[in-house]
Design an enzyme around this catalytic site. Structure first.
Site, PDB file in Angstrom:
ATOM      1  N   ARG A 187       0.843  -1.203   0.000  1.00 57.90           N
ATOM      2  CA  ARG A 187       0.000   0.000   0.000  1.00 57.90           C
ATOM      3  C   ARG A 187       0.873   1.247   0.000  1.00 57.90           C
ATOM      4  O   ARG A 187       2.084   1.172   0.107  1.00 57.90           O
ATOM      5  CB  ARG A 187      -0.964   0.004   1.187  1.00 57.90           C
ATOM      6  CG  ARG A 187      -0.261   0.016   2.531  1.00 57.90           C
ATOM      7  CD  ARG A 187      -1.265   0.075   3.680  1.00 57.90           C
ATOM      8  NE  ARG A 187      -0.585  -0.096   4.962  1.00 57.90           N
ATOM      9  CZ  ARG A 187      -1.199  -0.171   6.135  1.00 57.90           C
ATOM     10  NH1 ARG A 187      -2.513  -0.081   6.209  1.00 57.90           N
ATOM     11  NH2 ARG A 187      -0.510  -0.324   7.243  1.00 57.90           N
ATOM     12  N   ASN A 209      -5.224   7.438   4.366  1.00 55.32           N
ATOM     13  CA  ASN A 209      -4.932   6.693   5.586  1.00 55.32           C
ATOM     14  C   ASN A 209      -3.475   6.903   5.956  1.00 55.32           C
ATOM     15  O   ASN A 209      -2.580   6.598   5.176  1.00 55.32           O
ATOM     16  CB  ASN A 209      -5.187   5.199   5.367  1.00 55.32           C
ATOM     17  CG  ASN A 209      -5.114   4.399   6.658  1.00 55.32           C
ATOM     18  OD1 ASN A 209      -6.050   4.393   7.449  1.00 55.32           O
ATOM     19  ND2 ASN A 209      -3.988   3.740   6.891  1.00 55.32           N
ATOM     20  N   GLU A 210      -3.254   7.441   7.129  1.00 52.70           N
ATOM     21  CA  GLU A 210      -1.913   7.576   7.712  1.00 52.70           C
ATOM     22  C   GLU A 210      -0.873   8.112   6.728  1.00 52.70           C
ATOM     23  O   GLU A 210       0.005   7.378   6.258  1.00 52.70           O
ATOM     24  CB  GLU A 210      -1.438   6.225   8.279  1.00 52.70           C
ATOM     25  CG  GLU A 210      -2.201   5.785   9.495  1.00 52.70           C
ATOM     26  CD  GLU A 210      -1.550   4.612  10.229  1.00 52.70           C
ATOM     27  OE1 GLU A 210      -0.759   3.888   9.605  1.00 52.70           O
ATOM     28  OE2 GLU A 210      -1.823   4.437  11.408  1.00 52.70           O
ATOM     29  N   GLU A 245      -7.812   4.525  15.378  1.00 53.96           N
ATOM     30  CA  GLU A 245      -7.457   3.104  15.501  1.00 53.96           C
ATOM     31  C   GLU A 245      -6.830   2.902  16.875  1.00 53.96           C
ATOM     32  O   GLU A 245      -5.861   3.573  17.220  1.00 53.96           O
ATOM     33  CB  GLU A 245      -6.453   2.685  14.423  1.00 53.96           C
ATOM     34  CG  GLU A 245      -6.978   2.870  13.007  1.00 53.96           C
ATOM     35  CD  GLU A 245      -5.966   2.453  11.937  1.00 53.96           C
ATOM     36  OE1 GLU A 245      -4.944   1.808  12.269  1.00 53.96           O
ATOM     37  OE2 GLU A 245      -6.199   2.786  10.765  1.00 53.96           O
ATOM     38  N   TRP A 304       3.303  -5.918  13.477  1.00 50.72           N
ATOM     39  CA  TRP A 304       4.360  -5.201  12.764  1.00 50.72           C
ATOM     40  C   TRP A 304       5.553  -4.808  13.603  1.00 50.72           C
ATOM     41  O   TRP A 304       6.540  -4.317  13.064  1.00 50.72           O
ATOM     42  CB  TRP A 304       3.790  -3.964  12.079  1.00 50.72           C
ATOM     43  CG  TRP A 304       2.864  -3.135  12.927  1.00 50.72           C
ATOM     44  CD1 TRP A 304       1.491  -3.181  12.885  1.00 50.72           C
ATOM     45  CD2 TRP A 304       3.203  -2.166  13.931  1.00 50.72           C
ATOM     46  NE1 TRP A 304       0.961  -2.299  13.807  1.00 50.72           N
ATOM     47  CE2 TRP A 304       1.988  -1.659  14.458  1.00 50.72           C
ATOM     48  CE3 TRP A 304       4.409  -1.681  14.432  1.00 50.72           C
ATOM     49  CZ2 TRP A 304       1.948  -0.700  15.462  1.00 50.72           C
ATOM     50  CZ3 TRP A 304       4.369  -0.717  15.438  1.00 50.72           C
ATOM     51  CH2 TRP A 304       3.150  -0.241  15.940  1.00 50.72           C
ATOM     52  N   GLU A 325      -1.943  -8.764   7.367  1.00 56.39           N
ATOM     53  CA  GLU A 325      -2.197  -8.509   8.791  1.00 56.39           C
ATOM     54  C   GLU A 325      -2.913  -9.664   9.477  1.00 56.39           C
ATOM     55  O   GLU A 325      -3.621  -9.470  10.467  1.00 56.39           O
ATOM     56  CB  GLU A 325      -2.952  -7.181   8.941  1.00 56.39           C
ATOM     57  CG  GLU A 325      -2.060  -6.025   8.525  1.00 56.39           C
ATOM     58  CD  GLU A 325      -2.693  -4.647   8.619  1.00 56.39           C
ATOM     59  OE1 GLU A 325      -3.914  -4.563   8.837  1.00 56.39           O
ATOM     60  OE2 GLU A 325      -1.941  -3.658   8.464  1.00 56.39           O
ATOM     61  N   GLN A 326      -2.714 -10.875   8.978  1.00 56.03           N
ATOM     62  CA  GLN A 326      -3.427 -12.019   9.565  1.00 56.03           C
ATOM     63  C   GLN A 326      -3.011 -12.300  11.005  1.00 56.03           C
ATOM     64  O   GLN A 326      -3.738 -12.926  11.750  1.00 56.03           O
ATOM     65  CB  GLN A 326      -3.275 -13.259   8.700  1.00 56.03           C
ATOM     66  CG  GLN A 326      -1.848 -13.610   8.364  1.00 56.03           C
ATOM     67  CD  GLN A 326      -1.766 -14.770   7.399  1.00 56.03           C
ATOM     68  OE1 GLN A 326      -1.748 -15.908   7.818  1.00 56.03           O
ATOM     69  NE2 GLN A 326      -1.748 -14.484   6.109  1.00 56.03           N
ATOM     70  N   MET A 327      -1.826 -11.802  11.433  1.00 61.04           N
ATOM     71  CA  MET A 327      -1.407 -12.021  12.823  1.00 61.04           C
ATOM     72  C   MET A 327      -1.817 -10.852  13.734  1.00 61.04           C
ATOM     73  O   MET A 327      -1.420 -10.800  14.893  1.00 61.04           O
ATOM     74  CB  MET A 327       0.110 -12.212  12.892  1.00 61.04           C
ATOM     75  CG  MET A 327       0.629 -13.398  12.112  1.00 61.04           C
ATOM     76  SD  MET A 327      -0.123 -14.954  12.643  1.00 61.04           S
ATOM     77  CE  MET A 327       0.656 -15.175  14.238  1.00 61.04           C
ATOM     78  N   HIS A 328      -2.602  -9.911  13.205  1.00 59.11           N
ATOM     79  CA  HIS A 328      -3.012  -8.728  13.985  1.00 59.11           C
ATOM     80  C   HIS A 328      -4.364  -9.008  14.648  1.00 59.11           C
ATOM     81  O   HIS A 328      -5.339  -9.330  13.985  1.00 59.11           O
ATOM     82  CB  HIS A 328      -3.140  -7.540  13.027  1.00 59.11           C
ATOM     83  CG  HIS A 328      -3.255  -6.208  13.695  1.00 59.11           C
ATOM     84  ND1 HIS A 328      -4.294  -5.867  14.535  1.00 59.11           N
ATOM     85  CD2 HIS A 328      -2.457  -5.127  13.641  1.00 59.11           C
ATOM     86  CE1 HIS A 328      -4.118  -4.625  14.953  1.00 59.11           C
ATOM     87  NE2 HIS A 328      -3.006  -4.162  14.429  1.00 59.11           N
TER      88      HIS A 328
HETATM   89  C1  GAL Z   1      -2.234   1.196  10.963  1.00 57.73           C
HETATM   90  C2  GAL Z   1      -3.003   1.245   9.674  1.00 57.73           C
HETATM   91  C3  GAL Z   1      -4.027   0.119   9.578  1.00 57.73           C
HETATM   92  C4  GAL Z   1      -3.397  -1.173   9.997  1.00 57.73           C
HETATM   93  C5  GAL Z   1      -2.865  -1.033  11.389  1.00 57.73           C
HETATM   94  C6  GAL Z   1      -2.261  -2.305  11.935  1.00 57.73           C
HETATM   95  O1  GAL Z   1      -0.993   1.798  10.822  1.00 57.73           O
HETATM   96  O2  GAL Z   1      -3.671   2.461   9.516  1.00 57.73           O
HETATM   97  O3  GAL Z   1      -4.496   0.037   8.257  1.00 57.73           O
HETATM   98  O4  GAL Z   1      -2.395  -1.513   9.103  1.00 57.73           O
HETATM   99  O5  GAL Z   1      -1.861  -0.062  11.393  1.00 57.73           O
HETATM  100  O6  GAL Z   1      -1.737  -2.109  13.217  1.00 57.73           O
END
Ligand code: GAL
Length: 634
Positions: A105, A143-144, A315, A323, A363-366
């Site tokens: 992204r 986004n961010e 968020e 991450w 992000e499957q581990m999130h």
């Molecule tokens: C943020 C982002 C989200 C997601 C999240 C995961 O930085 O805006 O889309 O990736 O982190 O922690």
């Protein structure tokens, strides 16, 4: 104003049959907001110019019918693959000159005019479709910004834009040569079109060149955001928001925020502790599952200023992220504590990221509020508890703080460009000052560098300001409280040169910094009466009274009753002592807080947060680990 909770949701990740059940469950949990859409461009516009809104119409309807309020995200952080065929040169370019690829992204260059136009088009199309939809009650743009380090791009588009920006700023190459000091090393230009971006030079580029490129790059983020603001404004009355990140300084957030209605940020306390916050191994271990006790607070205060008083957390970490170098689970209670800390700092809404953990892709581990199998994850019950608590206590209006910290983005670029000592970094210095204030139990406002009115405050700290702005200098001249300026403040011109006469130029305060030295971690400057400076020390001259000296008799703090200059970077214990002395001078009460305990006052309540891993008893109340306690202020 009542506080609210929400969640980030991706209808496109789940079978449509599941949407209504999910929405009902969110409602039952007590959630108000649902943020959607921000990565779904490939479904909104599967091929260039062919829109498919039907699925999104149904999603908005289903979620709205359940009583949720939609935050609609524009999807410009994830241009679809076809966009690259249309605009092959839209990719950001790294400092080594390599284009960054498709397959994740944020693969766009802020300077690319063609991509900006595509963003205007999709934002306008979304505004036309959903701007008056009764269920769409807020918008998130992109986004961010700068996530994955995308503000600085060394592309052809950036080079063209930068030359144009320089020509507008300086009007003639001679003026630029003078401002940058290009006589040094025969660097003069005779044409703006000969100026390159400041990467791939043999050794360090001219710091004035770098500073202008940093300013240019920040301006591109502002302009990029504004294109979507301008597209959406006429089409909706709902507030426009961006979700900033923590410890991201590459663009001027105040300038982006000026075009928006609310500032929000994405709070990942445990990921941050592991990834982005300095700390001793002991401190990192103590707060491993809670996050640094001051990091969230600092960003709430900063973004409240960016949002001109209006703050959200878009968020909020609910469990382990994917991450950071290590991703421990939060202590039970933290998903609740973080939300309350945000509300106590004035956040109107806190949205957890995300509803259900995705079983696929990056992000499957999130973690989410639900497991991938839709069973509750630990944070779901905590979110429900917070929802019940805010319903019972809707009044959380922010306090008028008596202490202010000035925070400036340009200074961050200046010290990044020319750190002069390996660990000199703006965030780190400002955060050190902020932490000392917070350890003293103070509630703090963060203010932008062009602040013109300090009258509401008793104590003001201004560390690391590259240049003191004219409005701030005038405000300091009138200030009746106590202000501590420095270290490294007002020692550069806007062109990134040393002013002559040398700084700082403080009203009615004769103090001059005549020499700066940086120190390796093994070294320190000892102060009289205990305490020490680390990283940085300035030699001061002048006739202003000396309030603190080094052990060998050099001034460490000089100035009058209202305005003092700090010559070095105090370690934590020393900062505590300095803040204590300033509070005494300013007539401010401080608190002795046990380790890990932090407080924040709202207009009518005092909140006590225990970030520590063990219960703490304070003023007769025992607060469990990860616990929140509040009481009415008399
Ligand atoms: C943020 C982002 C989200 C997601 C999240 C995961 O930085 O805006 O889309 O990736 O982190 O922690």
């Amino acid at each position: 104003m009542p506080r609210t909770l929400g969640v980030c949701y991706y209808p496109e990740h789940w079978p449509e049959a599941q949407w209504a059940t999910d929405a009902a469950r969110m409602k039952e949990t007590g959630l108000t907001w649902i943020r959607i859409g921000e990565f779904a461009w490939s479904l909104m516009e599967p091929s260039p110019g062919t829109y498919d809104w039907a699925w999104l119409d149904r999603a908005v309807q289903t979620l709205g019918d359940a009583g949720l309020r939609v935050v609609m995200g524009t999807p410009t952080a994830t241009p679809p693959r076809w966009m690259l065929d249309k605009l092959p040169d839209m990719l950001p370019v790294d400092a080594q000159g390599r284009p960054r690829g498709f397959g994740s992204r944020r693969h766009y260059d802020f300077s690319h005019q063609g991509y900006r136009e595509e963003c205007r088009r999709i934002a306008q199309a979304m505004g036309e479709r959903y701007g008056r939809n009764p269920h769409v009650a807020a918008w998130q743009i992109d986004n961010e910004y700068d996530c994955h380090a995308t503000t600085l791009s060394y592309s052809d588009a950036a080079r063209r834009g930068f030359r144009d920006w320089l020509a507008q700023k300086y009007q003639s190459p001679d003026a630029l040569n003078r401002a940058w000091g290009n006589v040094f090393w025969s660097m003069q230009y005779d044409d703006f079109d000969r100026i390159d971006l400041p990467n791939l030079t043999v050794t360090e580029p001219n710091p004035s060149h770098v500073m202008d490129f940093r300013r240019y790059s920040s301006d591109q983020v502002v302009a990029f955001n504004r294109v979507q603001v301008d597209a959406l404004r006429p089409l909706t009355d709902a507030p426009l928001i961006h979700n900033y990140m923590g410890r991201t300084l590459t663009f001027d957030h105040y300038a982006v925020g000026a075009d928006l209605d609310i500032a929000s940020w994405d709070s990942y306390p445990i990921g941050f502790l592991s990834d982005r916050i300095e700390g001793s191994p002991k401190e990192k271990q103590t707060f491993l599952r809670q996050g640094h006790p001051d990091n969230q607070a600092f960003h709430h205060d900063l973004y409240r200023a960016v949002g001109k008083g209006r703050l959200w957390v878009m968020e909020q970490q609910p469990g382990p992220v994917n991450w950071a170098p290590y991703n421990p689970a939060p202590l039970p209670g933290m998903a609740r504590l973080w939300a309350w800390e945000a509300f106590a700092h004035g956040a109107e809404a806190v949205c957890y990221f995300r509803w259900r953990q995705a079983p696929f892709a990056q992000e499957q581990m999130h973690a989410g509020l639900l497991r991938p199998d839709s069973q509750p994850a630990p944070a779901l019950a905590e979110a429900a508890q917070v929802a019940a608590e805010i319903a019972a206590m809707p009044d959380c209006d922010p306090v008028a703080a008596q202490v202010a910290l000035i925070f400036d983005y340009e200074s961050a670029w200046a010290w990044d460009t020319q750190p002069q000592g390996a660990d000199f970094e703006m965030f780190r210095l400002a955060f050190a000052a902020y932490r000392a204030l917070r350890r003293a139990g103070l509630s703090i406002d963060i203010l932008p560098p062009d602040t013109a009115d300090l009258a509401p405050y008793k104590l003001v700290l201004a560390p690391g300001l590259m240049t003191i702005s004219d409005p701030l200098r005038a405000a300091l001249a009138r200030f009746q409280g106590t202000a501590l300026i420095g270290p490294r403040s007002d020692l550069k011109t806007r062109d990134m040169a040393i002013p002559v006469p040398m700084g700082p130029d403080l009203p009615d305060t004769d103090v001059t910094v005549v020499l700066c030295e940086s120190l390796p971690p093994s070294d320190k400057i000892k102060l009289q009466g205990g305490g020490r400076f680390r990283h940085w020390f300035e030699h001061l001259e002048g006739t202003a009274p000396v309030h603190l000296s080094t052990r060998d008799g050099q001034p460490a703090i000089m100035g009058g009753d209202h305005l003092r200059y700090l010559a070095g970077w105090p370690d934590d214990a020393t900062f505590d002592g300095i803040v204590g002395g300033l509070c005494d001078a300013a007539g401010l009460a401080t608190l002795q807080l046990p380790d890990g305990l932090r407080i924040r006052d709202t207009a009518r309540h005092r909140f006590v947060f225990n970030y520590g891993p063990k219960p703490v008893t304070w003023q007769g109340t025992t607060i469990p680990a990860a616990g929140v306690h509040w009481e009415s202020l008399a």
